[in-house]
Design an enzyme around this catalytic site. Structure first.
Site, mmCIF file in Angstrom:
data_model
loop_
_atom_site.group_PDB
_atom_site.id
_atom_site.type_symbol
_atom_site.label_atom_id
_atom_site.label_comp_id
_atom_site.label_asym_id
_atom_site.label_seq_id
_atom_site.Cartn_x
_atom_site.Cartn_y
_atom_site.Cartn_z
ATOM 1 N N HIS A 195 0.827 -1.212 0.000
ATOM 2 C CA HIS A 195 0.000 0.000 0.000
ATOM 3 C C HIS A 195 0.855 1.253 0.000
ATOM 4 O O HIS A 195 0.470 2.287 -0.516
ATOM 5 C CB HIS A 195 -0.989 -0.025 1.167
ATOM 6 C CG HIS A 195 -2.186 -0.866 0.861
ATOM 7 N ND1 HIS A 195 -2.409 -2.081 1.448
ATOM 8 C CD2 HIS A 195 -3.177 -0.682 -0.031
ATOM 9 C CE1 HIS A 195 -3.520 -2.601 0.948
ATOM 10 N NE2 HIS A 195 -4.002 -1.775 0.056
ATOM 11 N N CYS A 507 -9.088 -2.781 -11.041
ATOM 12 C CA CYS A 507 -8.593 -1.574 -10.368
ATOM 13 C C CYS A 507 -7.284 -1.797 -9.618
ATOM 14 O O CYS A 507 -6.836 -0.927 -8.874
ATOM 15 C CB CYS A 507 -9.654 -1.019 -9.428
ATOM 16 S SG CYS A 507 -10.091 -2.146 -8.106
#
Ligand code: PEP
Ligand code: MG
Length: 577
Positions: A195, A507
């Site tokens: 992330h 995505c």
């Protein structure tokens, strides 16, 4: 001395600037006993280190360039205060004397005690000062080890020329950078789809992760070149290398300017296939970049970023305002908001100690279903915002039919609550699922039956299918979007969704990798969502592609298994069509 390091480039472009070491100390120091006759000397060594750091801070204060953010001098003053507090500058001497240990150890013992007190503090501001204490202690430790002290940056240096060098950064740290304009950042840890890397991409600055020893090797204020496209870092370059990279930087920037001319061109292949190019965002302010790059919608709003870097949780109204702001700014274009995907590497400040294996633990929808009260607040906020734009709700990490049912049940409850309160919302709001757990990809039919759309999250799908922790740089080399298992899953999910007439988007980071655009097109994907910075690159690939001519190459790739063959086929697919 010049040296080069190789890592994983997570955000393209070239940055040239001065290194700024970010402190995230593990405070690992050795422990040894000092003979009684050497104790006064050890205490004096400690005092000298404190004096040296005090002098560094004082000098730094006078060297702050005019026009620097006010926080710069406030930070230096704060660090001076921390240093001069008796708990850090006097107490370790007592420990040296009573325990007859080395100065580093005494400082560490005292710091650990101090940090434990910080953890217990309720006041968030004071609790956050913990990192400041660590930074000051690190500096004293550096002075004790005889390393050169702080060299102030030349007066011309501004934030835009700073390259942040850290051992590791959490996604929350990176999000805080959004308020700054650093040239680049690099970390020792991390993988392509961690992330941290994902958020780095949204900053649109060249960055590299998995450099392993960068923070140890690079010195404060050293001149550094960061080639984020190739994952190459060059410290202290000679003039020839510097000139070459300055040339490449100009070239890259002029390429980007040219691409901008495609902003308002529709993404249609040469044989007339229309593709939707949407953007991924973390915070409402990211919408500006979405529009600047001509994305035709938001395919993934990672709403959990509203929950990070704070001690309280955003209440319904605050969330509603954030979602409404995005919906209004997108002015009728689709906005897909994912319910919060907390847990794993994205923890709120009040999170409980993490599980042994957080990526497989109570994360995303699993967490939401265990705390329906908190989840309902978000669902109400999302539904209320749906009245102001074209909002769809996307659920992360769903893996089973019963989770889908429980989620839909809670959404129905949120709707009933709004009905009772007479509050408007879009009654046709679409509910979709991320397909990011292999179980969901394999048992897709129930998802296609019960939900309005799906969005493939390749970052997690690859993590879970190939069993590689996306935050662990030691296994980052195994991350392989072309692995036959991944290609097979993607092909099957896209094909089945298209056949069922259920909209399917992708995505994960794969969507923004322009070298994979035509392959995904060939697999039947027509909706890509990626960081804004990649939209134009991907659009360029689409405009030059012939979708029907791509298919045979994709079929060959689906039958191949050897990595070399797969890469050769991908190259051909990109060259020919
Ligand atoms: C994914 O897993 O591919 C995804 C888009 O979600 P995130 O990266 O936020 O986990
Ligand atoms: Mg995910």
């Amino acid at each position: 001395m010049s040296f080069t390091l190789h890592g994983i480039g997570v955000s393209g472009g070239i940055a040239i600037g001065r290194a700024h070491l970010v402190s995230h100390a593990t405070l690992e120091v050795s422990h040894y006993l000092v003979p009684p006759y050497q104790v006064p000397e050890e205490s004096a060594r400690f005092d000298a280190a404190v004096r040296q750091v005090r002098a560094e801070f004082t000098e730094l204060r006078t060297e702050i360039p005019a026009g620097s953010p006010a926080e710069f001098s406030a930070f230096v003053n704060l660090h001076l205060m921390i240093l001069d507090d008796a708990t850090l500058s006097v107490e370790p001497r007592r420990i040296i004397e009573t325990e007859q240990c080395n100065a580093e150890w005494a400082l560490k013992v005292q710091t650990d005690a101090l940090l434990a007190q910080f953890d217990a503090i309720e006041d968030t501001y004071l609790r956050e000062r913990r990192n400041d204490v660590i930074q000051v202690v690190e500096r004293v430790l550096r002075a004790l080890s005889g390393q050169p002290g702080y060299t102030p940056p030349p007066a011309t240096d501004s934030e835009q020329e700073l390259i942040l060098v850290a051992h590791d950064l959490s996604p929350a740290d990176v999000v805080q950078f959004k308020r700054h304009q650093f040239a680049s950042f690099i970390t020792d840890a991390g993988g392509t789809t961690s992330h941290t890397a994902v958020v780095a991409r949204s900053l649109n600055i060249p960055s590299i992760v998995a450099l392993h020893r960068a923070r140890d090797l690079i010195r404060e204020n050293e001149l550094v070149i960061v080639d984020g496209t190739n994952g190459v870092l060059i410290a202290d370059p000679d003039e020839r290398v510097l000139a070459e990279y300055q040339r490449r930087k100009r070239e890259f920037e002029s390429g980007r300017r040219k691409l901008l001319e495609l902003r308002d061109t529709r993404a249609v292949t040469r044989d007339g296939v229309t593709v939707e190019l949407h953007a991924n965002i973390e915070l409402p302010d990211d919408v500006e970049q979405v529009l600047a790059n001509g994305a035709t919608g938001i395919g993934l709003f990672r709403s959990e970023f509203l929950f990070l870097n704070r001690s309280d949780l955003p209440d319904e109204d605050e969330q509603f305002e954030a979602y409404r702001k995005v919906a209004l700014a997108m002015n009728g274009l689709p906005v897909t908001i994912r319910t919060y995907d907390l847990g794993a590497d994205k923890q709120t400040d009040d999170a409980q100690p993490t599980a042994l294996n957080p990526a497989l633990g109570l994360r995303a929808i699993r967490l939401c279903l265990t705390e329906p009260h908190r989840f309902l607040i978000q669902l109400r906020a999302l539904l209320r915002a749906s009245h102001y734009g074209k909002i769809s709700i996307l659920i992360p990490m769903l893996a089973s039919s019963s989770e889908i049912d429980q989620t839909l049940h809670l959404i129905a409850r949120a709707k009933e609550g709004l009905d009772d309160d007479g509050i408007a919302y879009d009654r046709g709001v679409r509910i979709g699922s991320m397909i990011e757990v292999p179980a969901a990809a394999l048992a897709l039919d129930v998802f296609l039956r019960k939900l309005d759309f799906i969005s493939i999250g390749t970052n997690d799908l690859i993590q879970y299918t190939l069993a590689i922790d996306r935050t662990d740089d030691a296994v980052a080399y195994l991350y392989d979007p072309l692995h036959p298992a991944i290609l097979g899953l993607l092909s099957s999910v896209i094909k089945r969704a298209n056949k069922a007439g259920v909209p399917v988007a992708l995505c994960g980071e794969m969507a923004g990798d322009a070298s994979l655009t035509r392959l995904l097109l060939a697999l039947g994907l027509r909706n890509f969502s990626m960081h804004s910075a990649h939209v134009l690159d991907v659009k360029e690939r689409i405009l030059g592609a012939d979708a029907s001519a791509l298919k045979p190459f994709a079929s060959k790739m689906l039958r191949a298994s050897a990595p070399d063959r797969l890469h050769t086929l991908l190259r051909k697919l990109n060259e020919v069509c």
